[in-house]
Design a protein around this motif. Structure first.
Motif, mmCIF file in Angstrom:
data_model
loop_
_atom_site.group_PDB
_atom_site.id
_atom_site.type_symbol
_atom_site.label_atom_id
_atom_site.label_comp_id
_atom_site.label_asym_id
_atom_site.label_seq_id
_atom_site.Cartn_x
_atom_site.Cartn_y
_atom_site.Cartn_z
ATOM 1 N N VAL A 74 -1.821 31.694 -41.725
ATOM 2 C CA VAL A 74 -0.601 31.893 -40.946
ATOM 3 C C VAL A 74 0.334 30.725 -41.220
ATOM 4 N N LEU A 75 1.597 31.030 -41.373
ATOM 5 C CA LEU A 75 2.641 30.015 -41.493
ATOM 6 C C LEU A 75 3.783 30.457 -40.577
ATOM 7 N N TYR A 76 3.779 29.906 -39.356
ATOM 8 C CA TYR A 76 4.732 30.334 -38.334
ATOM 9 C C TYR A 76 5.817 29.282 -38.122
ATOM 10 N N PRO A 77 7.057 29.581 -38.480
ATOM 11 C CA PRO A 77 8.152 28.648 -38.210
ATOM 12 C C PRO A 77 8.670 28.812 -36.783
ATOM 13 N N VAL A 78 8.679 27.733 -36.021
ATOM 14 C CA VAL A 78 9.180 27.784 -34.642
ATOM 15 C C VAL A 78 10.708 27.621 -34.715
ATOM 16 N N GLN A 79 11.350 28.696 -35.040
ATOM 17 C CA GLN A 79 12.793 28.671 -35.279
ATOM 18 C C GLN A 79 13.352 30.086 -35.162
ATOM 19 N N THR A 80 14.627 30.187 -34.924
ATOM 20 C CA THR A 80 15.305 31.477 -34.933
ATOM 21 C C THR A 80 16.123 31.581 -36.211
ATOM 22 N N PHE A 81 16.079 32.740 -36.839
ATOM 23 C CA PHE A 81 16.752 32.938 -38.121
ATOM 24 C C PHE A 81 17.744 34.088 -38.016
ATOM 25 N N THR A 82 18.879 33.903 -38.632
ATOM 26 C CA THR A 82 19.926 34.914 -38.656
ATOM 27 C C THR A 82 20.424 35.063 -40.080
ATOM 28 N N LYS A 83 20.618 36.277 -40.502
ATOM 29 C CA LYS A 83 21.064 36.553 -41.856
ATOM 30 C C LYS A 83 22.347 35.779 -42.167
ATOM 31 N N GLY A 84 22.345 35.098 -43.306
ATOM 32 C CA GLY A 84 23.528 34.374 -43.751
ATOM 33 C C GLY A 84 23.612 32.945 -43.267
ATOM 34 N N ARG A 85 22.766 32.571 -42.291
ATOM 35 C CA ARG A 85 22.775 31.199 -41.778
ATOM 36 C C ARG A 85 21.657 30.393 -42.424
ATOM 37 N N THR A 86 21.983 29.206 -42.898
ATOM 38 C CA THR A 86 21.001 28.334 -43.524
ATOM 39 C C THR A 86 20.401 27.407 -42.481
ATOM 40 N N VAL A 87 19.082 27.369 -42.421
ATOM 41 C CA VAL A 87 18.354 26.522 -41.477
ATOM 42 C C VAL A 87 17.732 25.362 -42.236
ATOM 43 N N ASP A 88 17.797 24.182 -41.646
ATOM 44 C CA ASP A 88 17.165 23.011 -42.240
ATOM 45 C C ASP A 88 15.660 23.093 -42.001
ATOM 46 N N PHE A 89 14.935 23.555 -43.012
ATOM 47 C CA PHE A 89 13.493 23.735 -42.851
ATOM 48 C C PHE A 89 12.769 22.415 -42.647
ATOM 49 N N SER A 90 13.333 21.310 -43.152
ATOM 50 C CA SER A 90 12.661 20.023 -43.002
ATOM 51 C C SER A 90 12.537 19.620 -41.541
ATOM 52 N N GLU A 91 13.396 20.179 -40.670
ATOM 53 C CA GLU A 91 13.356 19.881 -39.246
ATOM 54 C C GLU A 91 12.721 21.001 -38.430
#
Length: 258
Positions: free
Chosen positions: A107-124
């Motif tokens: 399992v690799l679960y990112p505790v984050q919300t994602f929206t199409k077209g928006r770039t998220v800083d994965f390092s944080e």
């Protein structure tokens, strides 16, 4: 370089492709049922795409980034190489969702919300990981560490609690913004009037030791008169009235514990 295939074409799949590409390890393939979505996401990193089960590329790690209820069906659709690791990205789904032939589960679960077209800083972005074996855990750890500086191993049971917490902090909070927008429109204003308040509230919660330390409003003050006026104001919206009463009670009870 580790060979990674992303299975899925939603917001999480897109974010993973962006994150892996930014980390210098773009996926070798994006697989999705819809050709248009597959090509759109694959184009972000210039990798191959596929829409047929037989076209799935060989890989070290397969990451299934689809809706929670689709994981089991999607995972059962493929004959994954026996030495490959197959991971999903869901917070509320255990590793038992995979069919028996998948030996190396993760399992690799990112505790984050994602929206199409928006770039998220994965390092944080915190990444919660789990593996069915030391090999699977090592592989998914290496992928996670390419993406984020905040990687933590966590069991399915504890991860599900974090996911529930995320629903409160993200999904429910965002719905409250929508309710606020509805009420401000009825008052002859628009959502812009609430945006500075929302930004300051979120900023305080992030900066504080605990959100409880910066709680404000009539509920934490036990201002019964103001609460009663609000409840009366919402008489024509009983569902909102119930939310107001229950959350106010929760705030007051929580404040007494801190």
């Amino acid at each position: 370089m580790k060979k990674i295939v992303i299975i899925g074409s939603g917001n999480v799949a897109e974010a993973l492709v962006r994150g892996l590409s930014g980390a210098g390890c773009p996926p070798v393939q994006v697989w999705a049922r819809g050709r248009t979505k597959a090509t759109d996401i694959a184009r972000l990193c210039g990798c191959a795409f596929a829409t047929e089960v037989k076209e799935l590329a060989p890989a070290d790690v397969y990451i299934i980034a689809v809706t929670d209820r689709a994981i089991r069906q999607v995972a059962a659709s493929f004959n994954f190489p026996p030495d490959s690791v197959v991971a999903h990205t869901a917070g509320s789904v255990g590793m038992d969702v995979f069919p028996p032939q998948v030996k190396n589960r993760a399992v690799l679960y990112p505790v984050q919300t994602f929206t199409k077209g928006r770039t998220v800083d994965f390092s944080e972005t915190p990444l919660l990981i789990e593996g069915s074996s030391q090999y699977a855990l090592r592989q998914v750890t290496e992928v996670a560490q390419m993406l984020s500086d905040k990687v933590r191993q966590m069991s399915s049971e504890r991860r599900m609690m974090v996911h529930a917490a995320a629903v409160f902090a993200c999904n429910f909070a965002n719905h409250m913004y929508s309710v606020g927008e509805e009420l401000t429109r009825e008052a002859g204003a628009d959502f812009e009037i609430l945006k500075p308040l929302i930004a300051e509230t979120a900023g305080k919660a992030v900066a504080a030791r605990s959100p409880c330390d910066v709680q404000t409003g009539p509920a934490v003050r036990n201002d019964f008169e103001t609460r009663s006026r609000h409840v009366e104001l919402l008489a024509q919206k009983p569902y909102l009235q119930n939310i107001y009463i229950n959350i106010s009670k929760s705030i007051w009870e929580t404040s007494k514990k801190t």
